[in-house]
Design a protein around this motif. Structure first.
Motif, PDB file in Angstrom:
ATOM      1  N   ALA A   1       5.121  -2.403   4.757  1.00 55.70           N
ATOM      2  CA  ALA A   1       3.821  -2.212   3.824  1.00 55.70           C
ATOM      3  C   ALA A   1       3.542  -3.402   3.019  1.00 55.70           C
ATOM      4  CB  ALA A   1       3.886  -0.911   3.046  1.00 55.70           C
TER       5      ALA A   1
ATOM      6  N   SER B   1       0.815  -1.136  -0.072  1.00 59.84           N
ATOM      7  CA  SER B   1      -0.121   0.119   0.086  1.00 59.84           C
ATOM      8  C   SER B   1       0.836   1.351   0.014  1.00 59.84           C
ATOM      9  CB  SER B   1      -0.882   0.171   1.247  1.00 59.84           C
ATOM     10  OG  SER B   1      -0.077  -0.150   2.305  1.00 59.84           O
ATOM     11  N   SER B   2       2.153   1.138   0.559  1.00 64.15           N
ATOM     12  CA  SER B   2       3.008   2.239   0.359  1.00 64.15           C
ATOM     13  C   SER B   2       4.392   1.670   0.247  1.00 64.15           C
ATOM     14  CB  SER B   2       3.018   3.129   1.972  1.00 64.15           C
ATOM     15  OG  SER B   2       4.125   4.093   1.898  1.00 64.15           O
TER      16      SER B   2
ATOM     17  N   THR C   1       6.914   3.539   0.864  1.00 66.21           N
ATOM     18  CA  THR C   1       8.033   4.555   1.903  1.00 66.21           C
ATOM     19  C   THR C   1       7.728   4.011   3.424  1.00 66.21           C
ATOM     20  OG1 THR C   1       6.127   6.112   2.008  1.00 66.21           O
ATOM     21  CG2 THR C   1       7.836   6.315   0.454  1.00 66.21           C
ATOM     22  N   VAL C   2       6.873   3.083   3.952  1.00 64.26           N
ATOM     23  CA  VAL C   2       6.605   2.786   5.072  1.00 64.26           C
ATOM     24  C   VAL C   2       6.961   1.175   5.154  1.00 64.26           C
ATOM     25  CG1 VAL C   2       5.102   2.439   6.839  1.00 64.26           C
ATOM     26  CG2 VAL C   2       4.962   4.562   5.570  1.00 64.26           C
TER      27      VAL C   2
END
Length: 470
Positions: free
Chosen positions: A297, A290-291, A293-294
């Motif tokens: 995820a 979903s991301s 950058t995290v």
């Protein structure tokens, strides 16, 4: 909520804990609330068609907390963890990663219940269609073929997950609720009978033009080829796979980035998610982060052992896997399905879940030929699949033992995270202890090759017995 206890369970220990859970017996499903089973359903063409379409919808529905047996990626995720394909970002599914599946957990119970609910729908359709005297004959024949195929599909996975399972072919759910376990060989015999009937009933064309989301004759033939392979009926597996591979005007091996698109030329049967489409496929929703950058995820991550198994060059690694880095850590994930939501969120899915596809038929025929001593012919089939991936051809001078290991490896690289192929392959070939014993070490046990019968079923039906080790 997923149970996290990670030790082997015995029925003696489970019984006191489960008495408060109730004894819902999913063989005793009764008529599903969304399905009308009145005989009038199968008295008119339109309602009969709707009745059978409801079975497909049941395949793509989702159980509470845990996906269903078909389209919501349960087989791909849980069995990917059971084998050596996937890791999960948290400890939530460690019972699968450590091969210590909880009989009281959601996974076995919901996979079992969804399959038997679907089978009940199939049995109702078969009974209603068979008795009907008012349907258009050609439509009646087609719908019977679809219902029998779908029943065989469910039983194939039940038998491979749980071993001996109750063989329910009627609609008397009171009688069904007290059935004992049927030997796996007899379940397989029923699967073969249904698929042979489906072959005769289904047309070569698809019921809906330009869509491959309902089964045709080739789907029955493709699944039959797989069943014969699992039964070690090598000659029959080769014959059935060849029948599909010979349909070159309908099925081809497209570029890797087109395999999992809606109505791909490689697809023999796909599932389209029912209802309002918020995702293209469950696989895309589960596997695509979903991301980027995290961390983490990418909740489902590829194991290093799978990622490193790809040779160089092999475009499957660059096309069907992806990665991102956060704080110096690289997360790799399956990327066969690349969309989490429909294009422009417009509700039109660009990807369908591929259940049966052409490459598997090459791999089935390759193994069947090699096992019969036709090693060069089998390796030629492997090389067709490898050529599409941009991988170098295998030497046709390989001996039979090395050729069979090449089949195992090719199936691993081609079919990873698709409906549990890797897990089932290791079990059926007797290689599971050697491969997963080395990979998982002390967490592997000889009884880990079957799932437990759900604890709720044992409480509700005294005729059922538990698999060893649980």
């Amino acid at each position: 909520m997923q149970t996290q206890t990670l030790f082997r369970f015995s029925r003696r220990l489970l019984l006191p804990a489960l008495l408060g859970l109730g004894a819902c017996n999913f063989l005793d499903v009764g008529p599903p609330p969304t399905q009308v089973v009145d005989t009038t359903v199968y008295s008119a063409d339109a309602s009969a068609t709707a009745g059978v379409l409801g079975i497909y919808i049941g395949l793509t529905s989702r159980g509470t907390n845990v996906p269903g047996i078909a389209n919501d990626a349960a087989l791909s995720t849980f069995l990917g963890l059971e084998a050596d394909e996937l890791l999960y970002a948290t400890t939530a599914f460690d019972e699968y990663r450590l091969n210590q599946v909880n009989p009281a957990g959601n996974g076995p119970s919901l996979l079992w219940s969804q399959a038997y609910t679907n089978i009940y729908q199939c049995n109702t359709a078969v009974a209603g269609l068979t008795a009907s005297t008012t349907l258009t004959v050609s439509l009646k024949t087609q719908l019977l073929g679809e219902a029998k195929f779908l029943r065989a599909f469910n039983y194939f996975y039940l038998a491979n997950l749980f071993g001996d399972v109750p063989l329910v072919l009627g609609t008397d759910y009171a009688a069904n609720s007290t059935l004992g376990r049927t030997p796996k060989a007899d379940v397989y015999a029923a699967v073969v009978t249904d698929l042979l009937d489906a072959q005769k009933s289904l047309a070569a064309t698809y019921p809906v033009s330009n869509e491959r989301t309902r089964v045709n004759q080739a789907a029955a033939t493709a699944l039959l080829a797989r069943v014969y392979l699992y039964q070690q009926n090598w000659a029959a597996a080769e014959t059935q796979a060849s029948a599909v591979l010979g349909q070159t005007t309908l099925y081809t091996l497209p570029a890797l980035n087109q395999v999992f698109l809606a109505n791909s030329q490689e697809a023999i049967w796909q599932l389209r998610r029912a209802g309002t489409v918020s995702t293209n496929t469950a696989e895309g929703a589960y596997f695509v982060p979903s991301s980027l950058t995290v961390a983490p995820a990418a909740t489902y991550q590829l194991t290093n052992t799978l990622y490193n198994a790809f040779g160089t060059p092999d475009n499957r690694r660059t096309t069907w896997t992806n990665s991102y880095a956060v704080a110096g850590t690289t997360y790799r994930y399956p990327f066969k399905y690349q969309q989490r939501i429909p294009t422009a969120n417009a509700g039109a899915a660009t990807e369908y879940s591929v259940v049966l596809r052409l490459a598997e038929q090459y791999l089935i025929r390759a193994e069947a030929r090699i096992r019969q001593g036709k090693v060069a012919d089998g390796l030629a089939d492997l090389n067709v699949v490898r050529a599409r991936a941009g991988a170098p051809a295998l030497s046709t001078a390989l001996g039979q033992a090395d050729a069979l290991l090449a089949v195992e490896n090719e199936r691993r690289l081609e079919l990873f995270t698709e409906y549990g192929h890797r897990w089932f392959d290791l079990i059926r070939t007797g290689r599971v202890a050697a491969v997963l014993g080395a990979y998982k070490g002390t967490t592997w046990d000889a009884n880990d090759n079957m799932w437990p019968i759900p604890a709720t079923q044992l409480l509700a039906n005294p005729a059922l017995t538990q698999n060893p080790g649980y």
